[in-house]
Scaffold this active site. Structure first.
Site, PDB file in Angstrom:
ATOM      1  N   SER B  65       0.802  -1.225   0.000  1.00 10.66           N
ATOM      2  CA  SER B  65       0.000   0.000   0.000  1.00 10.66           C
ATOM      3  C   SER B  65       0.834   1.274   0.000  1.00 10.66           C
ATOM      4  O   SER B  65       0.292   2.361  -0.041  1.00 10.66           O
ATOM      5  CB  SER B  65      -0.953   0.009   1.192  1.00 10.66           C
ATOM      6  OG  SER B  65      -0.219   0.231   2.373  1.00 10.66           O
ATOM      7  N   LYS B 102       2.508   4.390   7.005  1.00 11.26           N
ATOM      8  CA  LYS B 102       1.574   5.280   6.296  1.00 11.26           C
ATOM      9  C   LYS B 102       2.227   6.647   6.161  1.00 11.26           C
ATOM     10  O   LYS B 102       3.216   6.944   6.830  1.00 11.26           O
ATOM     11  CB  LYS B 102       0.290   5.478   7.121  1.00 11.26           C
ATOM     12  CG  LYS B 102      -0.528   4.239   7.369  1.00 11.26           C
ATOM     13  CD  LYS B 102      -1.332   3.838   6.149  1.00 11.26           C
ATOM     14  CE  LYS B 102      -2.054   2.535   6.429  1.00 11.26           C
ATOM     15  NZ  LYS B 102      -2.405   1.807   5.236  1.00 11.26           N
TER      16      LYS B 102
END
Lengths: 437, 145
Positions: B65, B102
């Protein structure tokens, strides 16, 4: 003679909270706030408890089998001890402390004394808060800091700091008596069980009562070490950095060198000497060690500067000098780097357990003199020709009887194959994508 | 006063140099060799990458991701816990008790975590459950074969 002390001293004791449990929680953050316990070598006894585990009434040193039901009922997370991880985290905490404090004595794997002398009280307290914040942010380890005019009082102040929300407590002169009145004499740093009993028999039951006895009387009745303690409780510093009574949880022997040491052989000789000394202390207290940390340092003002440690878990708990030296020399070889002027080194024996019975008759006190002689010859040979040149056949090679450690966590910080895993997963499809700004 | 001292101490960051010198001049007298200053020359990746040794940790990535940020499945990330997490920092966050990588997005006083699954696609906002910053990612090491 003098109306005021020539120099007022300020010491701080920085102690990591539930250190082993906290190390586990750093890398398993889901466990923060949860009950966590760490077991000794061989999964025998509880050696660390998170705050929540303490809240369940799990005591220090309790055998694991006694808390099995409690563990199941409250889903307590149980870890086998992972000294490689704890040693590395300890080294990080100590490095931060020595970066920010003027002088540091590594007292045990999770405690260090700092010398704040020369600072004002308010500055010391502010520095304590800053240190606590920075150690927590950099390593994830929570620490408590007790500040006082002597090391013995700093130890007392640390207990208050542990219970406080701010985690830092400065014990000033006017508050000493009140605090010592609440402390039983056997809880004073450096008072052994034997002396505590004897003092209690004399009617000295609290730390305050000990503070008020005549120092001369204590010296005559006990010894000069005890007399120093009385002075320390009175706020008169007698123990400089690097002079400390033993800890109950670990044995540390560390010294600054008289002159810088640059060769691996010399560094090894120093480490071997400290190891012998530590092993002696171990046998005096009829203990064995399950793990050992070796550290070397150039001091923080050196250029180039280097400070590193290695922690090894021993194949089985031992108090055998030769076995310990063999391990510490191997660690030294891994730690040594050419081109550095080493100023300090040390050995910390960890995971101390009662020595069940002497493994070797040589270690029996009755044969003390001869076995000591034998050991020093043996040590000399090994030092000269390399570790393990001469060793007891009984040590042999480990085969199946090694340490039991069924629930050991990964060595997150010291093994490439065991690094923490971070997930990079896409959020669920239902989430509305944002336009790129 | 205290602050001034504090700042100067922050500057004293010992580098854990693991490299070994290629050669060292054995003679103290005479003219300095022109190589002086360069002879400690073996390249030390730790010295190059790690600003705060005591606060630095390696972690391994699992998942795709963050490919848009140059972070692939199986990569090594260097995490420095001494650095402040700023808008746009790639961070390790604690989400649901696990470690996640992230990008941190601070907008209108709110903090959010975003993924970057591909270089050109829109960013995706992760579940905005509460999270904590574990550390700031400074480098990714990616094997190209």
């Amino acid at each position: 003679m003098y109306g005021f002390p020539l120099e007022s001293r300020i010491f701080a004791l920085c102690d990591c909270n539930s250190f082993y449990a906290s190390c586990e929680q750093v890398f398993a953050p889901g466990l923060s706030g949860q009950p966590v316990v760490v077991l000794s070598n061989n999964d025998g006894c509880v050696v660390a408890r998170s705050t929540a585990a303490k809240g369940l009434g799990i005591g220090m040193g309790v055998p694991y089998f006694q808390i099995r039901d409690l563990v199941q009922e409250h889903q307590v997370k149980v870890f086998s001890s992972n000294y490689e991880l704890y040693g590395d985290m300890s080294q990080r905490v100590m490095e931060i402390l020595s970066q920010f404090a003027p002088a540091v004595e590594t007292y045990s794997i999770d405690e260090a004394f700092l010398d704040f002398s020369g600072w004002r009280w308010e500055q010391s307290e502010a520095l304590g808060h800053q240190l606590r914040q920075i150690v927590k942010q950099w390593t994830g380890i929570p620490v408590s800091i007790g500040i006082a005019p002597t090391k013995t009082l700093a130890k007392v102040a640390n207990r208050v700091a542990k219970g406080s929300t701010g985690g830092v407590y400065a014990l000033k002169e006017e508050a000493i008596a009140q605090l010592l009145a609440t402390l039983s004499v056997d809880e004073v740093w450096g008072i052994g069980r034997h002396h505590a009993k004897s003092l209690q028999a004399q009617g000295v039951t609290t730390a305050l009562e000990l503070q008020q006895v005549q120092p001369q009387w204590v010296r005559q009745k006990y010894n000069v070490v005890m007399e120093r303690l009385v002075w320390e409780l009175r706020g008169v510093s007698c123990l400089p950095l690097e002079l400390s009574p033993g800890s109950r949880h670990s044995i540390t022997v560390s010294r600054s060198f008289g002159r810088p040491v640059t060769t691996c052989a010399e560094l090894g000789a120093a480490i071997a000497t400290y190891t012998s000394r530590a092993a002696e202390k171990l046998r005096q207290q009829q203990l064995s060690a399950g793990a050992m940390q070796v550290f070397v340092s150039t001091g923080r003002f050196a250029t180039p500067c280097y400070r590193q440690s290695q922690t090894v878990t021993l194949p089985s708990a031992t108090n055998h000098t030769a076995t310990l030296i063999q391990q510490s020399l191997a660690a030294t070889q891994r730690l040594y780097r050419p081109g550095y002027a080493f100023k300090k080194a040390g050995v910390i024996l960890l995971d101390l357990v009662a020595a069940a019975k002497p493994q070797l008759s040589l270690l029996h006190p009755e044969t003390g003199g001869r076995s000591e002689a034998l050991m020093s010859v043996m040590d000399a040979i090994n030092r000269r020709y390399g570790a393990g040149t001469l060793q007891y056949a009984v040590c042999g090679k480990p085969s199946g009887w090694q340490t039991k450690s069924e629930q050991r966590s990964p060595c997150y910080t010291t093994q490439w194959s065991q690094l923490p895993v971070v997930l990079a997963e896409s959020p669920p499809q239902s989430k509305r994508p944002y336009a790129q700004p | 006063m205290l602050n001034a001292v504090w700042v100067s101490w922050v500057g004293v960051s010992p580098s854990v140099a693991l490299g070994q010198p290629l050669l060292r001049s054995g003679v103290a007298a005479g003219f300095p060799s022109p190589a002086e200053g360069y002879q400690w020359g073996s390249l030390d990746l730790n010295q190059h990458l790690i600003q705060h040794p005591a606060a630095s940790f390696w972690v391994r990535v699992q998942g795709d991701s963050m490919v848009g940020a140059g972070i692939h499945d199986g990569d090594l990330l260097l995490v420095d816990r001494a650095l402040p997490a700023e808008h746009g920092s790639v961070i390790i966050a604690v989400v649901d008790g696990g470690l996640t990588v992230k990008r941190l997005w601070k907008r209108l006083g709110k903090m959010q975590l975003v993924s970057e699954p591909t270089t050109h696609s829109p960013w995706e906002v992760s579940s905005d459950a509460t999270f904590e910053v574990w550390g700031v990612v400074t480098h990714a090491i990616h094997a190209v074969r």
